[in-house]
Design a protein around this motif. Structure first.
Motif, PDB file in Angstrom:
ATOM      1  N   LEU A   1       0.849  -1.186   0.000  1.00  0.00           N
ATOM      2  CA  LEU A   1       0.000   0.000   0.000  1.00  0.00           C
ATOM      3  C   LEU A   1       0.884   1.235   0.000  1.00  0.00           C
ATOM      4  O   LEU A   1       1.735   1.390   0.878  1.00  0.00           O
ATOM      5  CB  LEU A   1      -0.908   0.018   1.232  1.00  0.00           C
ATOM      6  CG  LEU A   1      -1.902  -1.135   1.398  1.00  0.00           C
ATOM      7  CD1 LEU A   1      -2.688  -0.976   2.700  1.00  0.00           C
ATOM      8  CD2 LEU A   1      -2.849  -1.210   0.211  1.00  0.00           C
ATOM      9  N   ASP A   2       0.702   2.112  -0.992  1.00  0.00           N
ATOM     10  CA  ASP A   2       1.497   3.332  -1.023  1.00  0.00           C
ATOM     11  C   ASP A   2       0.658   4.566  -0.700  1.00  0.00           C
ATOM     12  O   ASP A   2       1.110   5.701  -0.841  1.00  0.00           O
ATOM     13  CB  ASP A   2       2.210   3.506  -2.365  1.00  0.00           C
ATOM     14  CG  ASP A   2       1.255   3.645  -3.547  1.00  0.00           C
ATOM     15  OD1 ASP A   2       0.028   3.661  -3.334  1.00  0.00           O
ATOM     16  OD2 ASP A   2       1.748   3.744  -4.684  1.00  0.00           O
ATOM     17  N   ASP A   3      -0.579   4.338  -0.250  1.00  0.00           N
ATOM     18  CA  ASP A   3      -1.466   5.414   0.194  1.00  0.00           C
ATOM     19  C   ASP A   3      -1.503   5.379   1.716  1.00  0.00           C
ATOM     20  O   ASP A   3      -1.935   4.381   2.304  1.00  0.00           O
ATOM     21  CB  ASP A   3      -2.862   5.209  -0.387  1.00  0.00           C
ATOM     22  CG  ASP A   3      -3.817   6.338  -0.023  1.00  0.00           C
ATOM     23  OD1 ASP A   3      -4.014   6.585   1.185  1.00  0.00           O
ATOM     24  OD2 ASP A   3      -4.393   6.951  -0.942  1.00  0.00           O
ATOM     25  N   ILE A   4      -1.066   6.452   2.357  1.00  0.00           N
ATOM     26  CA  ILE A   4      -0.946   6.438   3.814  1.00  0.00           C
ATOM     27  C   ILE A   4      -2.290   6.248   4.507  1.00  0.00           C
ATOM     28  O   ILE A   4      -2.381   5.623   5.569  1.00  0.00           O
ATOM     29  CB  ILE A   4      -0.237   7.713   4.317  1.00  0.00           C
ATOM     30  CG1 ILE A   4       0.260   7.494   5.753  1.00  0.00           C
ATOM     31  CG2 ILE A   4      -1.144   8.934   4.215  1.00  0.00           C
ATOM     32  CD1 ILE A   4       1.260   8.516   6.218  1.00  0.00           C
ATOM     33  N   ASP A   5      -3.366   6.755   3.909  1.00  0.00           N
ATOM     34  CA  ASP A   5      -4.687   6.587   4.516  1.00  0.00           C
ATOM     35  C   ASP A   5      -5.125   5.123   4.493  1.00  0.00           C
ATOM     36  O   ASP A   5      -5.785   4.653   5.428  1.00  0.00           O
ATOM     37  CB  ASP A   5      -5.718   7.458   3.796  1.00  0.00           C
ATOM     38  CG  ASP A   5      -5.449   8.944   4.000  1.00  0.00           C
ATOM     39  OD1 ASP A   5      -5.185   9.346   5.153  1.00  0.00           O
ATOM     40  OD2 ASP A   5      -5.476   9.700   3.017  1.00  0.00           O
ATOM     41  N   GLU A   6      -4.765   4.406   3.438  1.00  0.00           N
ATOM     42  CA  GLU A   6      -5.089   2.980   3.375  1.00  0.00           C
ATOM     43  C   GLU A   6      -4.288   2.197   4.416  1.00  0.00           C
ATOM     44  O   GLU A   6      -4.803   1.241   5.016  1.00  0.00           O
ATOM     45  CB  GLU A   6      -4.811   2.436   1.971  1.00  0.00           C
ATOM     46  CG  GLU A   6      -5.765   2.973   0.909  1.00  0.00           C
ATOM     47  CD  GLU A   6      -5.509   2.361  -0.452  1.00  0.00           C
ATOM     48  OE1 GLU A   6      -4.606   1.496  -0.563  1.00  0.00           O
ATOM     49  OE2 GLU A   6      -6.203   2.745  -1.408  1.00  0.00           O
ATOM     50  N   ILE A   7      -3.045   2.589   4.630  1.00  0.00           N
ATOM     51  CA  ILE A   7      -2.227   1.938   5.661  1.00  0.00           C
ATOM     52  C   ILE A   7      -2.820   2.201   7.039  1.00  0.00           C
ATOM     53  O   ILE A   7      -2.920   1.290   7.871  1.00  0.00           O
ATOM     54  CB  ILE A   7      -0.772   2.433   5.597  1.00  0.00           C
ATOM     55  CG1 ILE A   7      -0.121   2.008   4.276  1.00  0.00           C
ATOM     56  CG2 ILE A   7       0.035   1.890   6.772  1.00  0.00           C
ATOM     57  CD1 ILE A   7       1.280   2.551   4.075  1.00  0.00           C
ATOM     58  N   VAL A   8      -3.228   3.434   7.291  1.00  0.00           N
ATOM     59  CA  VAL A   8      -3.840   3.782   8.574  1.00  0.00           C
ATOM     60  C   VAL A   8      -5.110   2.965   8.800  1.00  0.00           C
ATOM     61  O   VAL A   8      -5.329   2.426   9.895  1.00  0.00           O
ATOM     62  CB  VAL A   8      -4.141   5.294   8.640  1.00  0.00           C
ATOM     63  CG1 VAL A   8      -5.020   5.627   9.842  1.00  0.00           C
ATOM     64  CG2 VAL A   8      -2.834   6.082   8.711  1.00  0.00           C
ATOM     65  N   ASP A   9      -5.953   2.841   7.774  1.00  0.00           N
ATOM     66  CA  ASP A   9      -7.180   2.045   7.900  1.00  0.00           C
ATOM     67  C   ASP A   9      -6.847   0.585   8.191  1.00  0.00           C
ATOM     68  O   ASP A   9      -7.523  -0.072   8.999  1.00  0.00           O
ATOM     69  CB  ASP A   9      -8.005   2.135   6.617  1.00  0.00           C
ATOM     70  CG  ASP A   9      -8.667   3.498   6.434  1.00  0.00           C
ATOM     71  OD1 ASP A   9      -8.739   4.257   7.424  1.00  0.00           O
ATOM     72  OD2 ASP A   9      -9.087   3.808   5.303  1.00  0.00           O
ATOM     73  N   ASP A  10      -5.821   0.077   7.532  1.00  0.00           N
ATOM     74  CA  ASP A  10      -5.408  -1.316   7.721  1.00  0.00           C
ATOM     75  C   ASP A  10      -4.940  -1.559   9.155  1.00  0.00           C
ATOM     76  O   ASP A  10      -5.374  -2.518   9.811  1.00  0.00           O
ATOM     77  CB  ASP A  10      -4.296  -1.640   6.724  1.00  0.00           C
ATOM     78  CG  ASP A  10      -3.771  -3.065   6.858  1.00  0.00           C
ATOM     79  OD1 ASP A  10      -4.336  -3.964   6.232  1.00  0.00           O
ATOM     80  OD2 ASP A  10      -2.807  -3.260   7.623  1.00  0.00           O
ATOM     81  N   ILE A  11      -4.062  -0.696   9.646  1.00  0.00           N
ATOM     82  CA  ILE A  11      -3.540  -0.845  11.006  1.00  0.00           C
ATOM     83  C   ILE A  11      -4.635  -0.614  12.035  1.00  0.00           C
ATOM     84  O   ILE A  11      -4.700  -1.297  13.074  1.00  0.00           O
ATOM     85  CB  ILE A  11      -2.356   0.108  11.235  1.00  0.00           C
ATOM     86  CG1 ILE A  11      -1.164  -0.303  10.349  1.00  0.00           C
ATOM     87  CG2 ILE A  11      -1.954   0.132  12.706  1.00  0.00           C
ATOM     88  CD1 ILE A  11      -0.623  -1.691  10.633  1.00  0.00           C
ATOM     89  N   HIS A  12      -5.504   0.317  11.759  1.00  0.00           N
ATOM     90  CA  HIS A  12      -6.638   0.584  12.654  1.00  0.00           C
ATOM     91  C   HIS A  12      -7.473  -0.675  12.852  1.00  0.00           C
ATOM     92  O   HIS A  12      -7.835  -1.024  13.989  1.00  0.00           O
ATOM     93  CB  HIS A  12      -7.489   1.704  12.054  1.00  0.00           C
ATOM     94  CG  HIS A  12      -8.739   1.995  12.814  1.00  0.00           C
ATOM     95  ND1 HIS A  12      -9.978   1.957  12.226  1.00  0.00           N
ATOM     96  CD2 HIS A  12      -8.952   2.318  14.121  1.00  0.00           C
ATOM     97  CE1 HIS A  12     -10.903   2.253  13.131  1.00  0.00           C
ATOM     98  NE2 HIS A  12     -10.306   2.473  14.286  1.00  0.00           N
TER      99      HIS A  12
END
Length: 232
Positions: free
Chosen positions: A45-56
């Motif tokens: 994932l190179d979109d930081i918002d997608e990474i945040v959603d994933d970790i969340h």
């Protein structure tokens, strides 16, 4: 108290394996981003918002509403930890007792570097300069070719992040940094006090960006003391 641990760029859930030895009484929850380690088959994932959603989502799967927890992240992990904490606060969910970041300047600062798109040799020299590359990767071209896409992806995430007008975090923050970071970054670390309404404490360690690898005992003791304080 559980400690949610988020990896640095190119890292995975094994990057902080020393914590289990240096903090045996702490319940460590090592998470990792898609595209590496146990999640190698998932796309990066190179979109930081997608990474945040994933970790969340991963945090919600590992922590119940009644369980106290804190978040620790180094470099990229510190930024992701901050953004996840903001998301949980905005969604009126249980918040971390404390956010502990190391090797990451304040999210209010614009990034001035762009290494993710450099030619391979120059890119790797920038990585080596951070002094956190395992010897087996540094000395083996095949391993470097395996990790290069992951590192480039993560560097892109960090380097293309732009500061946002976000809520003040209602969580105390502990900021750890190496004294050999660049002069600009040393001043930027202290701007973490602009993003929280709670106390922000700063801790300087001997070393550079990856001081945590050479100061495992000292870093672990500090984190454990913070967790004990926030458990009271």
């Amino acid at each position: 108290m559980k400690l949610i641990v988020l990896p640095f760029a190119g890292g995975n859930k094994y990057s902080y394996s020393f914590f289990r030895k240096t903090m045996p009484t702490v319940e460590i929850i090592n998470l990792e981003y898609p595209g590496r380690g146990a999640r190698m088959k998932e796309p990066l994932l190179d979109d930081i918002d997608e990474i945040v959603d994933d970790i969340h989502l991963l945090i919600k799967n590992n922590v119940t509403n009644e369980e106290p927890f804190s978040i620790y992240g180094h470099s990229m992990g510190g930024l992701i930890g901050y953004l996840v904490s903001i998301k949980m606060q905005k969604d009126n969910e249980i918040k971390p007792k404390c956010l502990i970041v190391s090797g990451r300047y304040s999210p209010t600062i614009n990034n001035s570097e762009s290494t993710y798109d450099l030619p391979s040799e120059t890119f790797w020299q920038s990585v080596f300069d951070l002094e956190g590359t395992p010897v087996e990767i540094a000395n083996e071209e095949k391993l470097r070719s395996l990790f290069e896409p992951i590192l480039r992806n993560d560097f892109k995430v960090i380097e293309t992040y732009s500061p946002r007008n976000l809520l003040l975090l209602e969580t105390p923050i502990e900021v750890l940094y190496g004294q050999k970071e660049s002069i600009d970054q040393l001043s930027f670390f202290h701007k973490w006090n602009e993003v929280s309404s709670k106390p922000v404490n700063f801790h300087e360690f001997e070393g550079g960006h990856f001081f945590i690898l050479n100061k495992q005992k000292e870093v672990s003791e500090l984190i454990q003391n913070v967790l004990e304080r926030e458990s009271k």
